[in-house]
Design an enzyme around this catalytic site. Structure first.
Site, PDB file in Angstrom:
ATOM      1  N   CYS A 252       4.299   5.869  -1.345  1.00 31.78           N
ATOM      2  CA  CYS A 252       3.886   5.777  -2.746  1.00 31.78           C
ATOM      3  C   CYS A 252       4.040   7.136  -3.433  1.00 31.78           C
ATOM      4  O   CYS A 252       5.151   7.588  -3.655  1.00 31.78           O
ATOM      5  CB  CYS A 252       2.460   5.218  -2.822  1.00 31.78           C
ATOM      6  SG  CYS A 252       2.008   4.635  -4.462  1.00 31.78           S
TER       7      CYS A 252
ATOM      8  N   HIS B 158       2.220   0.476   1.050  1.00 31.01           N
ATOM      9  CA  HIS B 158       1.312   1.325   1.832  1.00 31.01           C
ATOM     10  C   HIS B 158       1.102   0.793   3.253  1.00 31.01           C
ATOM     11  O   HIS B 158       0.158   0.021   3.488  1.00 31.01           O
ATOM     12  CB  HIS B 158      -0.052   1.392   1.144  1.00 31.01           C
ATOM     13  CG  HIS B 158      -0.062   2.214  -0.093  1.00 31.01           C
ATOM     14  ND1 HIS B 158      -0.495   3.515  -0.128  1.00 31.01           N
ATOM     15  CD2 HIS B 158       0.340   1.919  -1.346  1.00 31.01           C
ATOM     16  CE1 HIS B 158      -0.378   3.996  -1.353  1.00 31.01           C
ATOM     17  NE2 HIS B 158       0.130   3.050  -2.120  1.00 31.01           N
TER      18      HIS B 158
ATOM     19  N   GLU C 299      -0.211   2.237   5.694  1.00 28.23           N
ATOM     20  CA  GLU C 299      -1.497   2.678   6.258  1.00 28.23           C
ATOM     21  C   GLU C 299      -2.645   1.765   5.836  1.00 28.23           C
ATOM     22  O   GLU C 299      -3.737   1.851   6.410  1.00 28.23           O
ATOM     23  CB  GLU C 299      -1.777   4.140   5.851  1.00 28.23           C
ATOM     24  CG  GLU C 299      -2.342   4.357   4.457  1.00 28.23           C
ATOM     25  CD  GLU C 299      -1.309   4.234   3.348  1.00 28.23           C
ATOM     26  OE1 GLU C 299      -0.212   3.702   3.607  1.00 28.23           O
ATOM     27  OE2 GLU C 299      -1.610   4.635   2.205  1.00 28.23           O
TER      28      GLU C 299
END
Lengths: 225, 79
Positions: A87, A196, A198
């Site tokens: 991002c 994302h 994560e």
């Protein structure tokens, strides 16, 4: 033996702690890095996390590019250090010219936050070796300025050289050209994507665990090297 | 001390959704005549030394504009 994976914290980073946690869950040693230090702390790979570095002032990633730590990241990436930009981290990589193109305001102007399906187009990078070629994965995407743009020659070059790593499927959340969600450099050690991974490592808090494979992949690639 | 103005605009081929949103808002205000709006950034730099415009050019090239997506112009402001 495991690898040390650094995560840079810039002023305004949001997802640095989630990225550090993802490294730990994947079995790596998470190492916090600070934007103001000329010190990569002998890490084996670097993650540039999501957020709003330096408040996104001027352009997303424009100021972060000139932070002390980025000088070292750019130099080390040139020598093959695996780097993942997520991002805002992807925006920083583009502003740093480690990756071509740029990320601009979403076509619909809205900040979008959805669980997004992606197709993995390139499994030859340091960060995607754990996926099957053509696999479809679900990773959250959340951005206001995630529309990937580049000139036609650059897009054609990315396509023909297999450097489109992730592509949006089942809808394009931000108007990115050719549905591009993530790309890599020629060597494949530098990968940037808007979604994302994560946030997709734990079924309790994410849409699934499809993102964990990126952090596992780099550990395996480093051990194999 | 010279005042130098740098204007940064998205390249013509880059979509400008903010400009489009502004343009679409205008008819409701009675401005039916505006067929297009492009939004950009305007910087005013106070620069010391003799080669202010050259310095501003470098600043624009390095930081103020992203040449991948933006064009810029540099001009000395009238005193």
């Amino acid at each position: 033996m495991t690898a040390r994976i650094g995560v840079v914290t810039f002023p305004g980073s949001l997802d640095d702690r989630d990225a550090l946690r993802a490294v730990r869950v994947a079995g790596g040693e998470p190492v916090p890095l600070w934007h103001g230090d000329h010190d990569l702390r002998a890490v084996d790979a670097v993650v540039l996390p999501g957020g709003f570095s330096y408040g996104d002032y001027l352009r997303c990633g424009a100021i972060a590019r000139f932070s002390p730590v980025m000088t070292d990241v750019v130099a080390a990436a040139g020598h093959g250090l695996p780097v993942l930009g997520i991002c805002n981290g992807f925006q920083v990589l583009c502003e740093s010219h480690l990756l071509p193109g740029a990320l601009i305001r979403n076509a619909g102007l809205h900040f979008t936050c959805v669980d997004q399906r992606l197709r993995v187009q390139n499994t030859g990078t340091h960060w995607t070796g754990e996926y099957a070629a053509g696999a479809e994965i679900v990773i959250p995407v959340k951005n206001g300025e995630g529309r990937y743009v580049a000139d036609d020659a650059t897009l054609d070059e990315l396509e023909s050289s297999g450097r489109v790593v992730f592509r949006y499927v089942g809808g394009n959340p931000n108007g990115s050209l050719r549905d591009i969600a993530g790309i890599c450099n020629e060597r494949g050690n530098v990968v940037g994507l808007m979604p994302h991974p994560e946030h997709a490592i734990d079924a309790l808090t994410g849409p699934g665990t499809d993102g964990l494979a990126m952090f596992v992949a780099v550990l395996k690639a480093l051990v194999a090297a | 001390m010279a005042k130098v103005v740098v204007d940064v605009m998205l390249k013509p081929e880059i979509l400008d959704p903010q400009g489009q949103a502004i343009q679409r808002a205008l008819p409701s205000l009675g401005f039916d005549q505006v067929s297009s709006v492009r939004q950009g950034k305007h910087f005013e730099l106070d620069v010391t030394g003799d080669d202010a415009d050259r310095v501003a050019e470098q600043v624009a090239q390095t930081l103020l504009a992203n040449p991948v997506i933006e064009d810029f112009t540099v001009r000395l402001a009238a005193e």
